[in-house]
Design a protein around this motif. Structure first.
Motif, PDB file in Angstrom:
ATOM      1  N   LEU A  25       0.726  -1.108   0.105  1.00 13.87           N
ATOM      2  CA  LEU A  25      -0.112   0.181   0.028  1.00 13.87           C
ATOM      3  C   LEU A  25       0.765   1.358  -0.068  1.00 13.87           C
ATOM      4  O   LEU A  25       0.400   2.483  -0.669  1.00 13.87           O
ATOM      5  CB  LEU A  25      -0.969  -0.005   1.071  1.00 13.87           C
ATOM      6  CG  LEU A  25      -2.143   0.708   1.158  1.00 13.87           C
ATOM      7  CD1 LEU A  25      -3.056   1.047   0.106  1.00 13.87           C
ATOM      8  CD2 LEU A  25      -2.973   0.790   2.580  1.00 13.87           C
ATOM      9  N   GLU A  51      -7.177   3.989  -7.984  1.00 14.41           N
ATOM     10  CA  GLU A  51      -8.301   3.291  -7.282  1.00 14.41           C
ATOM     11  C   GLU A  51      -7.741   1.734  -7.427  1.00 14.41           C
ATOM     12  O   GLU A  51      -7.807   0.735  -6.512  1.00 14.41           O
ATOM     13  CB  GLU A  51      -9.699   3.490  -8.100  1.00 14.41           C
ATOM     14  CG  GLU A  51     -10.579   2.691  -6.996  1.00 14.41           C
ATOM     15  CD  GLU A  51     -12.121   3.001  -7.648  1.00 14.41           C
ATOM     16  OE1 GLU A  51     -13.012   2.127  -7.243  1.00 14.41           O
ATOM     17  OE2 GLU A  51     -12.085   3.939  -8.454  1.00 14.41           O
ATOM     18  N   ARG A  52      -7.427   1.407  -8.631  1.00 14.02           N
ATOM     19  CA  ARG A  52      -7.166  -0.216  -9.023  1.00 14.02           C
ATOM     20  C   ARG A  52      -5.629  -0.395  -8.212  1.00 14.02           C
ATOM     21  O   ARG A  52      -5.625  -1.549  -7.719  1.00 14.02           O
ATOM     22  CB  ARG A  52      -7.004  -0.079 -10.377  1.00 14.02           C
ATOM     23  CG  ARG A  52      -6.290  -1.659 -10.631  1.00 14.02           C
ATOM     24  CD  ARG A  52      -5.981  -1.733 -12.104  1.00 14.02           C
ATOM     25  NE  ARG A  52      -5.343  -3.307 -12.446  1.00 14.02           N
ATOM     26  CZ  ARG A  52      -5.526  -3.902 -13.664  1.00 14.02           C
ATOM     27  NH1 ARG A  52      -6.424  -3.621 -14.380  1.00 14.02           N
ATOM     28  NH2 ARG A  52      -4.790  -4.818 -13.615  1.00 14.02           N
ATOM     29  N   LYS A  55      -6.185  -1.016  -4.770  1.00 12.36           N
ATOM     30  CA  LYS A  55      -7.014  -2.206  -4.345  1.00 12.36           C
ATOM     31  C   LYS A  55      -6.129  -3.350  -4.504  1.00 12.36           C
ATOM     32  O   LYS A  55      -5.982  -4.405  -3.431  1.00 12.36           O
ATOM     33  CB  LYS A  55      -8.090  -2.109  -5.370  1.00 12.36           C
ATOM     34  CG  LYS A  55      -9.158  -3.436  -5.087  1.00 12.36           C
ATOM     35  CD  LYS A  55     -10.392  -3.379  -6.062  1.00 12.36           C
ATOM     36  CE  LYS A  55     -11.336  -4.580  -5.828  1.00 12.36           C
ATOM     37  NZ  LYS A  55     -12.305  -4.515  -7.033  1.00 12.36           N
ATOM     38  N   GLU A  56      -5.186  -3.513  -5.444  1.00 12.18           N
ATOM     39  CA  GLU A  56      -4.319  -4.349  -5.702  1.00 12.18           C
ATOM     40  C   GLU A  56      -3.340  -4.510  -4.631  1.00 12.18           C
ATOM     41  O   GLU A  56      -2.849  -5.630  -3.957  1.00 12.18           O
ATOM     42  CB  GLU A  56      -3.641  -4.274  -7.240  1.00 12.18           C
ATOM     43  CG  GLU A  56      -4.412  -4.553  -8.215  1.00 12.18           C
ATOM     44  CD  GLU A  56      -3.573  -4.347  -9.614  1.00 12.18           C
ATOM     45  OE1 GLU A  56      -4.107  -4.879 -10.525  1.00 12.18           O
ATOM     46  OE2 GLU A  56      -2.856  -3.418  -9.734  1.00 12.18           O
ATOM     47  N   ASP A  58      -3.739  -3.323  -1.610  1.00  6.40           N
ATOM     48  CA  ASP A  58      -4.532  -4.099  -0.258  1.00  6.40           C
ATOM     49  C   ASP A  58      -4.651  -5.703  -0.463  1.00  6.40           C
ATOM     50  O   ASP A  58      -4.179  -6.094   0.607  1.00  6.40           O
ATOM     51  CB  ASP A  58      -5.645  -3.352  -0.235  1.00  6.40           C
ATOM     52  CG  ASP A  58      -6.631  -3.656   1.098  1.00  6.40           C
ATOM     53  OD1 ASP A  58      -5.942  -3.594   2.326  1.00  6.40           O
ATOM     54  OD2 ASP A  58      -7.742  -4.369   1.191  1.00  6.40           O
ATOM     55  N   THR A  59      -4.720  -6.240  -1.417  1.00  2.62           N
ATOM     56  CA  THR A  59      -4.812  -7.567  -1.614  1.00  2.62           C
ATOM     57  C   THR A  59      -3.471  -8.208  -1.159  1.00  2.62           C
ATOM     58  O   THR A  59      -3.472  -9.118  -0.680  1.00  2.62           O
ATOM     59  CB  THR A  59      -5.181  -7.958  -2.987  1.00  2.62           C
ATOM     60  OG1 THR A  59      -6.458  -7.240  -3.268  1.00  2.62           O
ATOM     61  CG2 THR A  59      -5.493  -9.289  -3.264  1.00  2.62           C
ATOM     62  N   LYS A 115      -0.651  -8.800 -12.966  1.00  2.00           N
ATOM     63  CA  LYS A 115      -1.336  -8.810 -11.630  1.00  2.00           C
ATOM     64  C   LYS A 115      -1.522  -9.968 -10.702  1.00  2.00           C
ATOM     65  O   LYS A 115      -1.273 -10.137  -9.733  1.00  2.00           O
ATOM     66  CB  LYS A 115      -2.932  -8.382 -12.006  1.00  2.00           C
ATOM     67  CG  LYS A 115      -3.747  -8.468 -11.004  1.00  2.00           C
ATOM     68  CD  LYS A 115      -5.458  -7.869 -11.398  1.00  2.00           C
ATOM     69  CE  LYS A 115      -6.202  -7.842 -10.293  1.00  2.00           C
ATOM     70  NZ  LYS A 115      -7.582  -7.618 -10.849  1.00  2.00           N
TER      71      LYS A 115
END
Lengths: 467, 78
Positions: A25, A51-52, A55-56, A58-59, A115
Motif C-alpha cells: 500500500l 483506485e485499482r 485495491k491491488e 491491499d490484496t 496482476k
C-alpha cells in the motif's frame, strides 16, 4: 534499499515488500503521488489508475500478513503504454479515434500476468499515435518530455514508458516494440529495455500495429529487473497466434553465470555507419569492459532495413484501412499520410520484402553459430531537442526521424531478442543505449551481458533529478 | 546516404519494374480511390512523398539477388 523506496530497483522493491520493510500500500501511494507530481512536467501518463493500484496493494498486503506465499512481483508499481487493455479503461493506442471505443472488458494478457504476479498498476502511458513514430510526440495527448532534459525527446513509441521509468515514478513499465519502440526510448531516456524473441511474450490485448513485427516487453532501471519481469510474465499463450511454446529458462538464475565463456562481437559495417562518435564510443566502452576483440558484419543490412520499411508501411496501412476511409481527419497528419501511402503498396513490393526477410534471417542466424552475442549502438545519437528535423553525422545532413531506428529495425524485422543498456559517457549529460543482440530464445545471454555491464559500472539507469 | 528519398519523375521506374504513367500525386489519388480512401488536396504532397519513399525502398530491396525459389517469410503454419 534506497532511502526513497520508489527509487529502488525492481528486485529491491520486491524484496523490501517481501520482508515487510515497506507495505504494498505504501508503494502504491508513493508511486501515485510521484506520478501526479511529475506528470505535469513530463506528460508521461494519460491515465493514473489510483483506485485499482490501491485495491491491488491491499490484496497483496492482506495475503502477506496472512502468511500466504509471496508472489514474484508482490508490491511492485508499474505502468503500461496505453495500447495495452486495462479493464475498465479505454485503450487509446495514442490516437484520438480509439478513445471513442468502449472501455476494455478485460486486461491484456501481460497486464493480467503482472496482476497475478502481485504487481500494482499505476496507470497508462502516453505514446506516438498508433505506435507509428520514434519521437514521443503526440498531437492528441501532448508530447512526452525527457526527464533528463525536458527540452528533448524521449524517443518512441513507448515514450511514456521511458519517461516514467527514468523519472523514478515507477521502477518498470511495459511497452511495445515494432521497429525499436522499446529500445529507442530506453536509449534516449537512459533505462534498460528488453525486446524478447518474437513469440516470447503474449501480445493478446495489446493494440496491434504491424503484427508480423509487433513485440511487447519491459523497460526497467536494472538488468536484473528485466530478468525478474521476464521470469514472471514470459511464456506461451495459446490465444496469441504467434506465441511459441518454447522452453523457458530462469533469466534471474542465468545472471549468476556472468559472461565467462561467452563469444561476444561488435557489429561492423552498417552498425558503424551514420552514428555519432558518442554512440560508437558507448559501444566501444562496453566492448572493452567485456574484453571483446572480434568484429562481425551482418550482410545486406541496409536492404533488410528497407524491406522492413516497406512491410511496416504496407501492413500498417492495411491495419488502418477502415479508419483511413471513415475518419482520416482524426489522425495526426503525418501518421495519416504515411498510412495512406502504405495502404497503396503493390503486393509485389511486399512479397519481395518478405523474401528479403527470410534470406536476411538465415544469414544472421549463421553468425550466431560463431558468436553468442553482438553489440551495436541502440540509436545513432542521443535524445534530440524537440523540433529537430535533421541530424549532422560525419558532415552529412540526414533526416532525423527515419534514421532513429537504423540499428533497432533490422532485429525486430527478424524477431531476434535484444536488450538496450544505458551508458553515460564521461562529461555527457545524456545517456546512449548499447544494444545486445543474441540468437532466438537466448534472452538470458543478453541479460547476463547487461548485468555484467551494470555491475562493472558501464551501464547505469540514472533517475533524473527533476527540479 | 542512410535513407534514400528518390524523387520520381514522369515515366521513371517506380520500383520493381513498375513504370510511372502519371505524376505521383495523381497516381496516389487514383490508387487511393480504388481502395476507398479520399485524399484531400492538402494531403497529396505528404502522401506522395511517403509513397515515393516506399517506392525507393522497395526498388533497392528488389536489387538483392535471390534464388527464384526463395520463399517469403510467412508466419502461417498449417
Amino acid at each position: 534499499m534506497h532511502l526513497d523506496p520508489l527509487l529502488g530497483t525492481t528486485a529491491e522493491i520486491i524484496e523490501a515488500v517481501r520482508l515487510r520493510e515497506v507495505s504494498a500500500l505504501d508503494m502504491a501511494k508513493l508511486a501515485i503521488a510521484a506520478a501526479e507530481a511529475v506528470n505535469p512536467r513530463i506528460n508521461a501518463f494519460t491515465e493514473i489508475t489510483a483506485e485499482r493500484a490501491l485495491k491491488e496493494a491491499d490484496t497483496i498486503d492482506t495475503r502477506i500478513v496472512a502468511g500466504e506465499p509471496v508472489r514474484p512481483l508482490a508490491g511492485l508499481p508499474y505502468a503500461v503504454k496505453n495500447l495495452f487493455d486495462i479493464e475498465g479503461v479505454t485503450t487509446r493506442a495514442g490516437s484520438k479515434i480509439n478513445r471513442d471505443n468502449p472501455p476494455a472488458v478485460a486486461d491484456a494478457a501481460l497486464v493480467a500476468r503482472m496482476k497475478a504476479a502481485g504487481a500494482l498498476l499505476i496507470g497508462a502511458l502516453n505514446m506516438d499515435e498508433y505506435a507509428y513514430g520514434f519521437t514521443g510526440t503526440n498531437e492528441h495527448d501532448g508530447d512526452v518530455r525527457n526527464p533528463h532534459d525536458p527540452r528533448r525527446m524521449t524517443g518512441g513509441s513507448s515514450a511514456g514508458a521511458g519517461a516514467a521509468v527514468a523519472a523514478g515514478v515507477v521502477p518498470m513499465a511495459l511497452g511495445s516494440d515494432t521497429n525499436g519502440s522499446i529500445r529507442v526510448p530506453a536509449s534516449f531516456c537512459g533505462t534498460f529495455g528488453l525486446k524478447a524473441t518474437y513469440g516470447r511474450f503474449s501480445r493478446v490485448g495489446a493494440f496491434p500495429f504491424v503484427t508480423s513485427f509487433d513485440h511487447v516487453g519491459p523497460l526497467a532501471r536494472s538488468a536484473r529487473g528485466l530478468a525478474v519481469i521476464h521470469d514472471a510474465i514470459a511464456g506461451f499463450d495459446p490465444t496469441d497466434p504467434v506465441s511459441v511454446r518454447h522452453p523457458l529458462m530462469s533469466c534471474q538464475a542465468a545472471l549468476e553465470e556472468g559472461v565467462d565463456g561467452l563469444r561476444i562481437a561488435v557489429a561492423g559495417g552498417w552498425f558503424r555507419q551514420n552514428a555519432t562518435a558518442q554512440a560508437l564510443a558507448a559501444v566501444d566502452r562496453a566492448a572493452r569492459t567485456l574484453g571483446v576483440e572480434r568484429d562481425v558484419e551482418l550482410p545486406e543490412t541496409r536492404k533488410a532495413r528497407l524491406a522492413a520499411y516497406v512491410l511496416t508501411a504496407s501492413e500498417g496501412g492495411a491495419r488502418h484501412l477502415g479508419r483511413l476511409r471513415e475518419r482520416p481527419e482524426d489522425f495526426e497528419a503525418e501518421t495519416r499520410n504515411r498510412l495512406i501511402a502504405g495502404s497503396l503498396v503493390p503486393s509485389a513490393w511486399a512479397m519481395q520484402a518478405q523474401r528479403v526477410r527470410r534470406w536476411y534471417h538465415e544469414q544472421v542466424l549463421k553468425i550466431f553459430d560463431e558468436v553468442d552475442a553482438v553489440l551495436t549502438p541502440t540509436t545513432p545519437f542521443s535524445a534530440p531537442e524537440f523540433g529537430t528535423e535533421t541530424i549532422s553525422i560525419d558532415g552529412e545532413t540526414l533526416p532525423l526521424e527515419p534514421n532513429i531506428g537504423l540499428y533497432t529495425q533490422p532485429f525486430s524485422f527478424i524477431g531476434l531478442p535484444a536488450v538496450s543498456v544505458p551508458v553515460w559517457l564521461e562529461g555527457e549529460k545524456l545517456p546512449l543505449g548499447v544494444q545486445i543482440v543474441t540468437a532466438p530464445w537466448r534472452e538470458d545471454i543478453a541479460l547476463r551481458i547487461a548485468d555484467v555491464l551494470e555491475r562493472e559500472g558501464v551501464a547505469e539507469a540514472r533517475v533524473a533529478m527533476m527540479e | 546516404m542512410a535513407f534514400a528519398h528518390v524523387k520520381l519523375t514522369s515515366r521513371s521506374n517506380l520500383g520493381c519494374g513498375m513504370q510511372q504513367k502519371h505524376d505521383v500525386s495523381q497516381l496516389v489519388e487514383g490508387l487511393a480511390e480504388t481502395v476507398g480512401i479520399t485524399v484531400r488536396p492538402q494531403w497529396r504532397d505528404g502522401v506522395g512523398a511517403h509513397f515515393e519513399a516506399i517506392a525507393s525502398a522497395a526498388a533497392e530491396a528488389a536489387t538483392l539477388t535471390l534464388d527464384e525459389a526463395a520463399e517469403p517469410a510467412w508466419h502461417f503454419e498449417a
